[in-house]
Design an enzyme around this catalytic site. Structure first.
Site, PDB file in Angstrom:
ATOM      1  N   ASN A  53       0.834  -1.213   0.000  1.00 49.54           N
ATOM      2  CA  ASN A  53       0.000   0.000   0.000  1.00 49.54           C
ATOM      3  C   ASN A  53       0.864   1.258   0.000  1.00 49.54           C
ATOM      4  O   ASN A  53       0.524   2.255  -0.630  1.00 49.54           O
ATOM      5  CB  ASN A  53      -0.952  -0.002   1.202  1.00 49.54           C
ATOM      6  CG  ASN A  53      -2.213  -0.805   0.890  1.00 49.54           C
ATOM      7  OD1 ASN A  53      -2.363  -1.333  -0.211  1.00 49.54           O
ATOM      8  ND2 ASN A  53      -3.108  -0.894   1.844  1.00 49.54           N
ATOM      9  N   CYS A 100      -7.639   2.831   3.440  1.00 49.88           N
ATOM     10  CA  CYS A 100      -6.419   2.013   3.461  1.00 49.88           C
ATOM     11  C   CYS A 100      -5.134   2.830   3.349  1.00 49.88           C
ATOM     12  O   CYS A 100      -4.319   2.831   4.267  1.00 49.88           O
ATOM     13  CB  CYS A 100      -6.481   0.981   2.350  1.00 49.88           C
ATOM     14  SG  CYS A 100      -7.976  -0.009   2.441  1.00 49.88           S
ATOM     15  N   ARG A 160     -14.741   7.394   3.523  1.00 48.65           N
ATOM     16  CA  ARG A 160     -13.676   7.579   4.506  1.00 48.65           C
ATOM     17  C   ARG A 160     -12.475   8.278   3.851  1.00 48.65           C
ATOM     18  O   ARG A 160     -12.047   7.900   2.770  1.00 48.65           O
ATOM     19  CB  ARG A 160     -13.262   6.229   5.108  1.00 48.65           C
ATOM     20  CG  ARG A 160     -14.307   5.707   6.078  1.00 48.65           C
ATOM     21  CD  ARG A 160     -13.982   4.327   6.562  1.00 48.65           C
ATOM     22  NE  ARG A 160     -14.212   3.320   5.543  1.00 48.65           N
ATOM     23  CZ  ARG A 160     -13.968   2.013   5.707  1.00 48.65           C
ATOM     24  NH1 ARG A 160     -13.489   1.583   6.859  1.00 48.65           N
ATOM     25  NH2 ARG A 160     -14.209   1.158   4.738  1.00 48.65           N
TER      26      ARG A 160
HETATM   27  C1  UGA Z   1      -6.147  -0.057  -1.823  1.00 49.24           C
HETATM   28  C2  UGA Z   1      -5.214  -0.997  -2.615  1.00 49.24           C
HETATM   29  O1  UGA Z   1      -5.223  -0.621  -3.992  1.00 49.24           O
HETATM   30  C3  UGA Z   1      -5.645  -2.451  -2.472  1.00 49.24           C
HETATM   31  O2  UGA Z   1      -4.712  -3.292  -3.134  1.00 49.24           O
HETATM   32  C4  UGA Z   1      -5.683  -2.816  -0.987  1.00 49.24           C
HETATM   33  O3  UGA Z   1      -6.163  -4.137  -0.783  1.00 49.24           O
HETATM   34  C5  UGA Z   1      -6.618  -1.852  -0.262  1.00 49.24           C
HETATM   35  O4  UGA Z   1      -6.162  -0.493  -0.463  1.00 49.24           O
HETATM   36  C6  UGA Z   1      -6.615  -2.205   1.207  1.00 49.24           C
HETATM   37  O5  UGA Z   1      -5.555  -2.109   1.837  1.00 49.24           O
HETATM   38  O6  UGA Z   1      -7.624  -2.716   1.706  1.00 49.24           O
HETATM   39  P1  UGA Z   1      -8.572   1.026  -2.252  1.00 49.24           P
HETATM   40  O7  UGA Z   1      -8.279   1.869  -1.062  1.00 49.24           O
HETATM   41  O8  UGA Z   1      -9.884   0.327  -2.354  1.00 49.24           O
HETATM   42  O9  UGA Z   1      -7.448  -0.144  -2.407  1.00 49.24           O
HETATM   43  O10 UGA Z   1      -8.488   1.941  -3.539  1.00 49.24           O
HETATM   44  P2  UGA Z   1      -7.412   2.328  -4.668  1.00 49.24           P
HETATM   45  O11 UGA Z   1      -7.998   2.041  -5.985  1.00 49.24           O
HETATM   46  O12 UGA Z   1      -6.081   1.775  -4.383  1.00 49.24           O
HETATM   47  O13 UGA Z   1      -7.366   3.918  -4.504  1.00 49.24           O
HETATM   48  C7  UGA Z   1      -6.940   4.538  -3.294  1.00 49.24           C
HETATM   49  C8  UGA Z   1      -6.923   6.039  -3.447  1.00 49.24           C
HETATM   50  O14 UGA Z   1      -5.875   6.451  -4.323  1.00 49.24           O
HETATM   51  C9  UGA Z   1      -8.201   6.633  -4.051  1.00 49.24           C
HETATM   52  O15 UGA Z   1      -8.527   7.823  -3.364  1.00 49.24           O
HETATM   53  C10 UGA Z   1      -7.841   6.933  -5.492  1.00 49.24           C
HETATM   54  O16 UGA Z   1      -8.587   8.003  -6.047  1.00 49.24           O
HETATM   55  C11 UGA Z   1      -6.379   7.327  -5.325  1.00 49.24           C
HETATM   56  N1  UGA Z   1      -5.571   7.137  -6.558  1.00 49.24           N
HETATM   57  C12 UGA Z   1      -5.369   5.880  -7.054  1.00 49.24           C
HETATM   58  C13 UGA Z   1      -4.993   8.247  -7.163  1.00 49.24           C
HETATM   59  O17 UGA Z   1      -5.157   9.401  -6.702  1.00 49.24           O
HETATM   60  N2  UGA Z   1      -4.194   8.042  -8.252  1.00 49.24           N
HETATM   61  C14 UGA Z   1      -3.977   6.818  -8.789  1.00 49.24           C
HETATM   62  O18 UGA Z   1      -3.221   6.719  -9.785  1.00 49.24           O
HETATM   63  C15 UGA Z   1      -4.569   5.700  -8.175  1.00 49.24           C
END
Ligand code: UGA
Length: 429
Positions: free
Chosen positions: A209, A261, A325
């Site tokens: 993460n 996360c 969140r």
């Molecule tokens: C994240 C991880 O991607 C999962 O692999 C992990 O299992 C999970 O946390 C966890 O620990 O339970 P998640 O929080 O559901 O998953 O969402 P993501 O798609 O990773 O996005 C997280 C945040 O980063 C979002 O706010 C998204 O908008 C942001 N983000 C993502 C960006 O700003 N830029 C990006 O290029 C990718």
């Protein structure tokens, strides 16, 4: 196999439905009667594409059930997964009280014979050893168990696909018997296997993460350079990401990472590093840039909005979820309200959750167009698909002034200029 899952959040519920679907008997333990009733009636409580159908299918087949009781399900199980929350405390450390309470409950109810106790909650290094100690101290004679760490990598919004087709399955334990049970359980699931010890498995989750959060902060940092130099961040990162060693995934700048996360896990890894005497300056910078990404958008809105009535599209921390969140949208809205802005907001699924917990005054409306009608400007906070090919001429005719602040770079600056918008996005002039 008979499996018990303690906790029915995103990880618990998705894992439960997937293992039930493979034909296992799955018990899920919660702690609120109202939620247990809803789950037993086929309502997944959370919004996750495909989950309701899978839950209802496995309820009908009687392969899954939800209960408040610990004793019966655990006393029948070959594997117990702990998936309860580990929210951050004020000092950034993960709050382990729920995990510890559950470990005591498991100890009381273990069956005679062998049980694997596997933690899927994201827990600081050494927590699995703590779980082992608690169970060892409190279990009855004749029961045998081993702990294993089996971290989860599913993303909200694509949780089922991520669980069925993960890149990897991590199994960490000091017990070969526990490893074998978990290897067998995961047989129908794709992905490479990393079979290791407890400490490595625990660290793989935090490191995974944190490196993704670092990539996001790096993308945002480059967007700051672009805004000062006239570069276009999307082109720069396309150029960077085409190097297969780097890749373009998680290099999308915007409003910074939110959710339950990344913010929590970067904080926890920082706290762990501080306790261990490890230099945590990289992680501190990741957090700082993440905050700066939101502050930059607030500055743009304050400086360039022609008036104080703003339409906001998207409230969840990312698309395809109702999870709010640590949602960047809410952080920004909160500050704008403090600066005297009025907010009219639309989100396809997250408005109910915002209504329940957000303290400030937001005028919620039923669709995108209603939000922009008579607003001074539009702020796009979450890149839901339905915003991407919307009728922009209609949006322009409804807005008081043709001004859009796009925190997710969903439109092309050149197109927006041609349509007559003043368009402020991230890292693109
Ligand atoms: C994240 C991880 O991607 C999962 O692999 C992990 O299992 C999970 O946390 C966890 O620990 O339970 P998640 O929080 O559901 O998953 O969402 P993501 O798609 O990773 O996005 C997280 C945040 O980063 C979002 O706010 C998204 O908008 C942001 N983000 C993502 C960006 O700003 N830029 C990006 O290029 C990718």
């Amino acid at each position: 196999m008979t499996i018990t899952i303690v906790g029915h959040g995103y990880v618990g519920l998705v894992t439960a439905c997937v293992f039930a679907d493979f034909g296992n008997q799955v018990n899920v333990i919660g702690h609120t009667q109202e939620k247990i009733n809803r789950l037993n009636s086929g309502d997944p409580i959370i919004y996750e594409p495909g989950l309701k159908e899978l839950l209802q299918k496995n309820l009908s087949a009687k392969r899954i059930n939800f209960t408040l009781d610990f004793e019966k399900p655990i006393s029948e199980s070959d594997i117990v997964f702990i998936t309860v929350g580990t929210p951050p405390k004020i000092n950034g450390e993960a709050d382990l009280s729920a995990v510890i309470t559950v470990a005591h409950e498991i100890a009381k109810s273990l069956k005679k014979g062998f049980t694997v106790v596997s933690c899927k909650s994201t827990v600081p290094l050494g927590t699995n050893k703590k779980i082992e100690e608690i169970i060892n101290k409190n279990k009855s004679a004749g029961t045998e168990f081993a702990v294993a760490s089996c971290p989860e990598f599913l993303r909200e919004g694509t949780a089922l696909k991520d669980t069925l087709l993960p890149d990897r399955i991590i199994i960490g334990s000091e017990s070969d018997k526990a490893k074998e049970v978990l290897i067998n359980l995961h047989k129908p699931i794709g992905g490479k296997r990393v079979i290791t010890n407890l400490a490595s498995a625990e660290l793989i989750k935090y490191a995974s993460n944190s490196i993704l959060a670092t990539k996001i902060s790096f993308a945002n940092l480059i967007s700051f350079y672009c805004e000062k130099t006239g570069g276009d961040v999307e082109t720069v990162l396309d150029g960077v990401g085409l190097d297969h060693r780097t890749g373009r995934n998680f290099l999308f700048p915007g409003l910074g990472y939110g959710g339950s996360c990344f913010p929590k896990d970067v904080k926890a890894l920082l706290a762990i590093g501080n306790n261990l005497g490890v230099d945590t300056s990289l992680l501190k910078a990741v957090e700082e840039i993440n905050k700066q990404a939101k502050e930059n958008m607030i500055e743009k809105i304050i400086k360039f909005s022609p008036g104080k009535n703003i339409a906001v599209w998207g409230l969840s921390f990312k698309p395809d979820t109702d999870d709010i969140r640590e949602a960047p949208a809410l952080y920004i809205i909160n500050l704008l309200i403090k600066k005297g802005f009025g907010i009219k907001a639309f989100d396809p699924v997250a408005m109910e959750n915002v209504k329940k917990s957000f303290k400030g005054n937001i005028n919620f409306v039923n669709d995108q167009y209603e939000a922009v009608k008579d607003s001074d400007a539009l702020f796009i906070a979450t890149e839901w698909n339905e915003f991407k090919q919307i009728d922009l001429n209609k949006v322009k005719s409804l807005l008081k002034s043709p001004v859009i602040f796009d925190g997710r770079n969903i439109y092309e600056p050149i197109t927006m200029k041609e349509l007559g918008f003043k368009y402020y996005s991230v890292g693109r002039i």
